[in-house]
Write an enzyme that holds these catalytic residues in place. Structure first.
Site, PDB file in Angstrom:
ATOM      1  N   LYS A 119      -0.468   2.225  12.441  1.00  0.00           N
ATOM      2  CA  LYS A 119      -1.204   1.608  11.478  1.00  0.00           C
ATOM      3  C   LYS A 119      -2.136   0.630  12.406  1.00  0.00           C
ATOM      4  O   LYS A 119      -1.877   0.504  13.506  1.00  0.00           O
ATOM      5  CB  LYS A 119      -0.105   0.509  10.768  1.00  0.00           C
ATOM      6  CG  LYS A 119      -0.608  -0.117   9.533  1.00  0.00           C
ATOM      7  CD  LYS A 119      -0.429   0.855   8.261  1.00  0.00           C
ATOM      8  CE  LYS A 119      -0.868   0.097   7.012  1.00  0.00           C
ATOM      9  NZ  LYS A 119      -0.432   0.991   5.866  1.00  0.00           N
TER      10      LYS A 119
ATOM     11  N   GLY B 256       3.350  -5.249 -13.305  1.00  0.00           N
ATOM     12  CA  GLY B 256       1.875  -5.073 -12.523  1.00  0.00           C
ATOM     13  C   GLY B 256       1.219  -3.725 -13.216  1.00  0.00           C
ATOM     14  O   GLY B 256       1.999  -2.807 -13.202  1.00  0.00           O
TER      15      GLY B 256
ATOM     16  N   GLY C  19      -1.831  -2.245 -12.396  1.00  0.00           N
ATOM     17  CA  GLY C  19      -2.951  -2.112 -11.501  1.00  0.00           C
ATOM     18  C   GLY C  19      -3.342  -0.613 -11.492  1.00  0.00           C
ATOM     19  O   GLY C  19      -2.820   0.183 -12.560  1.00  0.00           O
TER      20      GLY C  19
ATOM     21  N   VAL D 242      -1.685   1.770  -9.836  1.00  0.00           N
ATOM     22  CA  VAL D 242      -0.531   2.615 -10.212  1.00  0.00           C
ATOM     23  C   VAL D 242       0.282   2.191 -11.442  1.00  0.00           C
ATOM     24  O   VAL D 242       0.480   3.209 -12.088  1.00  0.00           O
ATOM     25  CB  VAL D 242       0.472   2.310  -8.848  1.00  0.00           C
ATOM     26  CG1 VAL D 242       1.735   3.209  -9.033  1.00  0.00           C
ATOM     27  CG2 VAL D 242      -0.372   2.711  -7.651  1.00  0.00           C
TER      28      VAL D 242
END
Ligand code: NAD
Length: 348
Positions: A80, A177, A179, A181
């Protein structure tokens, strides 16, 4: 921080810093493991409160990528990157090209992609300096619908384990949520016959779903934890299963897309004591990384092939549930044992 002690404990191979005076780039790349292949993981741009906070973030996120990539059966390691800065104010072509040079300097040991605070345009700048970047425009595209489909398959595996059938009719799912997804997941669940209770901090997202499917119930965001349901599906933020919420849950399953859903691993024990099955997040939400990895095969992107690869998600979850039951350990521990077998080397 005693960095080498931390790296030894967490099992990292390499951590590299870049301070580019001309562009102002301050970035850290952490390569946790290349045992299975080059380390794949996105680059996050964030206004960190301190350099130590940025370092801790990149160390945790890169380790998480090793587990996610290994769990998805990919021949990729985990890495990352973080860029310290405000994504709303500090972005420039020069900055991302400097980051591209930084990635290039690692000779392919790390492959970057989008993450929080970075976007397609940034990836295009990076790609002018390195080929070790994936998720580019015109290729695999937005991974969210694929992630949502993977979560959908994972939820079916969970209900089959708990209720003996993967039929979603007469099942109630609480989706937190709506959003990228969560909205797509809600559609898939609804069309498979599930009843939905949803919450989002933006009421217009809830209304958008209800305009399509008027039977969908909505609650205020803080009420979603305590609703009666079969499955609680966190698709918003991390750490939503915590000391304040764990006792409120009235579900039989926690299974959603959010990363790092448990505030700490000890909460897996609490869920298990309460008879709630937890689907480890890095397994159920691994569809996005399968989608991105497809670009690295060199073959033209093929959505059908990617969708067929998502079967690894229910398969891996079932392995985890079996091990958890037979060894009387949490699903978090079982997932760690199963996944780390693929990348463990002597000494870590
Ligand atoms: P998003 O930002 O598009 O959606 C998040 C939604 O959650 C937004 O609608 C937001 O308003 C809502 N929200 C925020 N706080 C809330 C709260 N307290 N209560 C209710 N709703 C709240 O993000 P996304 O791309 O849909 O990702 C959702 C989660 O899944 C994130 O944790 C992300 O890290 C994880 N994830 C996403 C992908 C992917 O492919 N997009 C892949 C793996 C993991």
């Amino acid at each position: 921080m005693e960095l080498f002690k931390v790296l030894k404990k967490m099992g990292h191979e390499e951590v590299v810093f870049r301070n580019d005076l001309s562009s102002g780039l301050r970035s850290i790349i952490a390569i946790h493991s290349t045992v299975l292949g080059p380390a794949l993981g996105g680059v996050r741009m964030w206004k960190y409160n301190s350099e130590e906070e940025a370092l801790r973030d990149v160390l945790c996120l890169s380790r998480g990528m090793t587990y996610k990539n290994a769990a998805m059966g990919l021949n990729l390691g985990g890495g990352k990157a973080v860029i310290i800065g405000d994504p709303h104010k500090d972005k420039s072509e020069e900055l991302f090209r400097a980051f591209g040079k930084f990635v290039e300097s690692l000779g392919g040991r790390y492959i970057t992609a989008e993450d929080v605070g970075t976007c397609k345009e940034d990836m295009n700048y990076i790609s002018q300096e390195t080929s070790y970047v994936t998720g580019l425009e015109g290729k695999s595209g937005d991974p969210s619908p694929i992630t949502a489909y993977g979560v959908f398959l994972g939820i079916k595996a969970c209900i089959e384990w708990v209720f003996g059938s993967d039929d979603l009719k007469e099942k109630t799912v609480a989706v937190q949520g709506l959003g990228h997804v969560g909205m797509e997941l809600a559609r898939l669940l609804y069309e498979a016959g599930a009843s939905l209770i949803v919450a989002d901090i933006y009421p217009e997202r809830v209304k958008k779903l209800q305009r399509k499917f008027p039977e969908v119930q909505a609650v205020e965001p803080e009420k979603i934890y305590g609703v009666w349901c079969d499955i609680f599906s966190p698709c918003a933020l991390g750490a939503v299963v915590n000391e304040n919420t764990v006792e409120q849950l009235k579900c039989k399953i926690v299974a959603g897309s959010a990363n790092n859903q448990l505030e700490d691993d000890a909460l897996a024990e609490r869920l298990s004591q309460r008879g709630i099955l937890y689907a480890p997040d890095y397994i159920i939400n691994g569809g996005g990384v399968i989608n991105i990895a497809e670009e690295l095969t060199g073959l033209p992107y093929n959505r059908e092939r990617v969708l067929s690869k998502l079967s690894v998600i229910p398969m891996r979850l079932k392995e985890v549930f079996h091990l958890s039951l037979s060894e009387n350990i949490t699903t978090v521990k079982a997932a760690e044992i199963i996944t780390s077998k693929r990348f463990k080397v002597r000494g870590n």
